[in-house]
Structures are given as C-alpha cells and as structure tokens.
Scaffold this motif. Structure first.
Motif, PDB file in Angstrom:
ATOM      1  N   VAL A  32       0.813  -1.064   0.009  1.00 11.70           N
ATOM      2  CA  VAL A  32       0.029   0.109   0.058  1.00 11.70           C
ATOM      3  C   VAL A  32       0.878   1.345   0.027  1.00 11.70           C
ATOM      4  O   VAL A  32       0.726   2.154  -0.736  1.00 11.70           O
ATOM      5  CB  VAL A  32      -0.887  -0.044   1.134  1.00 11.70           C
ATOM      6  N   ILE A  33       1.817   1.309   0.809  1.00  8.07           N
ATOM      7  CA  ILE A  33       2.769   2.354   0.820  1.00  8.07           C
ATOM      8  C   ILE A  33       3.384   2.882  -0.334  1.00  8.07           C
ATOM      9  O   ILE A  33       3.539   3.863  -0.994  1.00  8.07           O
ATOM     10  CB  ILE A  33       4.033   2.142   2.046  1.00  8.07           C
ATOM     11  N   SER A  34       4.039   1.668  -1.024  1.00 13.41           N
ATOM     12  CA  SER A  34       4.662   1.676  -2.423  1.00 13.41           C
ATOM     13  C   SER A  34       3.826   2.189  -3.529  1.00 13.41           C
ATOM     14  O   SER A  34       3.997   3.090  -4.115  1.00 13.41           O
ATOM     15  CB  SER A  34       5.341   0.427  -2.744  1.00 13.41           C
ATOM     16  N   ILE A  35       2.451   1.772  -3.435  1.00 11.57           N
ATOM     17  CA  ILE A  35       1.540   2.373  -4.430  1.00 11.57           C
ATOM     18  C   ILE A  35       1.099   3.795  -4.279  1.00 11.57           C
ATOM     19  O   ILE A  35       1.146   4.535  -5.231  1.00 11.57           O
ATOM     20  CB  ILE A  35       0.241   1.441  -4.537  1.00 11.57           C
ATOM     21  N   GLU A  36       0.928   4.147  -2.774  1.00 13.26           N
ATOM     22  CA  GLU A  36       0.708   5.224  -2.481  1.00 13.26           C
ATOM     23  C   GLU A  36       1.773   6.561  -2.879  1.00 13.26           C
ATOM     24  O   GLU A  36       1.455   7.646  -3.246  1.00 13.26           O
ATOM     25  CB  GLU A  36       0.292   5.789  -0.950  1.00 13.26           C
ATOM     26  N   ARG A  37       2.878   6.006  -2.682  1.00  5.51           N
ATOM     27  CA  ARG A  37       4.083   6.845  -2.950  1.00  5.51           C
ATOM     28  C   ARG A  37       4.128   6.871  -4.620  1.00  5.51           C
ATOM     29  O   ARG A  37       5.549   7.327  -4.967  1.00  5.51           O
ATOM     30  CB  ARG A  37       5.439   6.369  -2.280  1.00  5.51           C
ATOM     31  N   HIS A  38       3.668   6.096  -5.463  1.00  3.61           N
ATOM     32  CA  HIS A  38       3.883   6.166  -6.892  1.00  3.61           C
ATOM     33  C   HIS A  38       5.101   5.326  -7.165  1.00  3.61           C
ATOM     34  O   HIS A  38       5.838   5.673  -8.045  1.00  3.61           O
ATOM     35  CB  HIS A  38       3.585   7.671  -7.403  1.00  3.61           C
ATOM     36  N   ARG A  39       5.403   4.263  -6.358  1.00  2.59           N
ATOM     37  CA  ARG A  39       6.499   3.710  -6.702  1.00  2.59           C
ATOM     38  C   ARG A  39       6.468   2.171  -7.176  1.00  2.59           C
ATOM     39  O   ARG A  39       7.239   1.540  -7.542  1.00  2.59           O
ATOM     40  CB  ARG A  39       7.819   3.699  -5.567  1.00  2.59           C
ATOM     41  N   PRO A  42       0.324  -1.415  -9.120  1.00  2.00           N
ATOM     42  CA  PRO A  42      -0.364  -2.944  -8.703  1.00  2.00           C
ATOM     43  C   PRO A  42      -0.796  -3.778  -9.897  1.00  2.00           C
ATOM     44  O   PRO A  42      -0.830  -3.242 -11.010  1.00  2.00           O
ATOM     45  CB  PRO A  42      -1.565  -2.396  -8.148  1.00  2.00           C
ATOM     46  N   SER A  43      -0.969  -5.025  -9.844  1.00  2.00           N
ATOM     47  CA  SER A  43      -1.338  -5.892 -10.808  1.00  2.00           C
ATOM     48  C   SER A  43      -2.718  -5.584 -11.144  1.00  2.00           C
ATOM     49  O   SER A  43      -3.473  -4.811 -10.292  1.00  2.00           O
ATOM     50  CB  SER A  43      -1.278  -7.386 -10.213  1.00  2.00           C
ATOM     51  N   PHE A  48      -8.406  -4.187  -9.418  1.00  2.00           N
ATOM     52  CA  PHE A  48      -9.732  -4.325  -9.548  1.00  2.00           C
ATOM     53  C   PHE A  48     -10.326  -4.431  -8.018  1.00  2.00           C
ATOM     54  O   PHE A  48     -11.165  -3.827  -7.662  1.00  2.00           O
ATOM     55  CB  PHE A  48     -10.040  -5.580 -10.247  1.00  2.00           C
ATOM     56  N   ARG A  49      -9.518  -5.064  -7.210  1.00  2.00           N
ATOM     57  CA  ARG A  49      -9.573  -5.228  -5.643  1.00  2.00           C
ATOM     58  C   ARG A  49      -9.633  -3.523  -4.950  1.00  2.00           C
ATOM     59  O   ARG A  49     -10.458  -3.311  -4.340  1.00  2.00           O
ATOM     60  CB  ARG A  49      -8.728  -6.187  -5.064  1.00  2.00           C
TER      61      ARG A  49
ATOM     62  N   ASN B  72       1.583  -8.222  -4.036  1.00  2.00           N
ATOM     63  CA  ASN B  72       2.523  -7.738  -3.165  1.00  2.00           C
ATOM     64  C   ASN B  72       3.678  -7.178  -3.898  1.00  2.00           C
ATOM     65  O   ASN B  72       4.440  -7.838  -4.780  1.00  2.00           O
ATOM     66  CB  ASN B  72       2.927  -8.637  -2.110  1.00  2.00           C
ATOM     67  N   VAL B  73       4.006  -5.914  -3.521  1.00  2.00           N
ATOM     68  CA  VAL B  73       5.539  -5.332  -3.773  1.00  2.00           C
ATOM     69  C   VAL B  73       6.707  -6.164  -3.487  1.00  2.00           C
ATOM     70  O   VAL B  73       7.727  -6.277  -4.443  1.00  2.00           O
ATOM     71  CB  VAL B  73       5.608  -3.885  -3.300  1.00  2.00           C
TER      72      VAL B  73
END
Lengths: 71, 134
Positions: A32-39, A42-43, A48-49, B72-73
């Motif tokens: 979640v942190i990595s997605i929020e920081r645009h790093r 997601p698949s 979709f989830r 997962n990342v």
C-alpha cells in the motif's frame, strides 16, 4: 514510471490506516505504501480489488489521461 | 501466529545467529587442527547464509504465501532480485570456470559450490535491500 493514483486521498477520506487497507486487500502494508508513493504499479487483479474496496471504478483510483507516460 | 514486522526481522536475525552458532563449530570440527582463522572463515561464509535463511523463513515467507501474494510489492522485489542474481551467478560461474580451466586449477567441488551458494544468497539479499530502498 508508475501511473499516478488517488489511493492516499481515497483511503484518508474513509479514515482507514494503511494497515487496515492492506488487510482488506490481502496484501502487505508495504505494498500500500509503495502504491501511494507512486513507486509500484499494482497488478490488474489488485487494481480491481482496490476499485471494489473503494466502491468506484479503476479510472477513479488511477489517473490516466493523454499525458500519462505508459512506457 | 501473526508477528509485527520488526518482530519478524528480530526473529530472523535470531535464527541467523542460531544457525551460525550451531553450524560454524560443526564446520570447523570437520577440519583437523582447525585454527581461529578457519573458524572465522567458516562463520563469515555461514553467517550470511544463516541470516538469509532466517529472512526467507520468517520475513519473506509469511508475506509471499498470503492469499493475494501475487499483488505484493515484496514479490516484485524478490522476482527482480532473483533475476539479477541468476545473471550474476551464471556470469560469475562462467568466468570462474574459464579462469580455472585455462589455468589448469583444480578447486575442491564442495567448498567451491558452498562459495557459489553463499555469494548467490548474499547477492540476492543485497539486491532485495537495494530494490526495497529505491
């Protein structure tokens, strides 16, 4: 270059912590942190989830327009 | 059992220490008249492998085996790190084999393979950490 998203804004609007959102999605908090920081992009299943958890469309979470770098 | 992230890392370090403390004397005892240098060399080789094993079992394992682990990342980091390590191990092994062959050097297979394994795990751990920090 990851696709811009409104994950942090949508999560905070619902008063959820990153851990709570991660648990709902079945992924790690770090994800979640990595997605929020645009790093991290997601698949497709996770995108979709995300949309389902927020009760909106994928394009409401991820901001793709003609200027977005999709390379 | 659910552990917090810092607890998992601490437990992984503990497992690494335990493995090192257990296996180092055994490895040293396998050599007659082992010196302090032998013991330190064994610890230097076993230590990273022990910590890598602890990380794999207690840190990466629980994250990578969740129901939606594919999203997962951490899985992406591990896949990228493994791909880089595979190239490094193949390249390093090829260069080492070339050097040994052209110079007619006969290296003992056991220690050589252990070195490859230890170097591969250290490479994997380093790559994973760099990806995590990036």
């Amino acid at each position: 270059m990851p696709i811009p998203n409104r994950l942090s804004e949508l999560r905070q609007a619902r008063g959820w912590t990153q851990r709570e959102l991660a648990e709902q999605l079945g992924v790690s908090r770090q994800t979640v942190i990595s997605i929020e920081r645009h790093r991290f992009d997601p698949s497709l299943p996770l995108a979709f989830r995300l949309a389902k958890v927020f009760g909106c469309r994928i394009e409401d979470v991820f901001q793709v327009d003609d200027s977005t770098d999709l390379s | 059992m659910t552990m917090s992230n810092p607890t998992r890392w601490l437990a992984a370090a503990g497992l690494g220490l335990a493995l090192t403390a257990t296996l180092t004397p055994l490895a040293a005892m396998s050599r007659p008249n082992a010196t302090v240098t032998d013991v330190m060399t064994a610890a230097a080789i076993i230590g990273p492998v022990g910590f890598a094993a602890g990380w794999l079992v207690l840190v990466a394992g629980p994250v990578l085996t969740r129901s939606h682990a594919e999203g997962n990342v951490e899985r992406t980091w591990l896949e990228r790190a493994l791909a880089g390590t595979a190239v490094d191990v193949l390249g390093g092994t090829a260069v080492a084999a070339l050097v040994l062959t052209t110079n007619d050097i006969h290296a003992p297979a056991g220690p050589a393979l252990t070195m490859v394994l230890a170097a591969g795990l250290a490479d994997l751990g380093l790559r994973y950490l760099l990806l995590r920090q990036s």
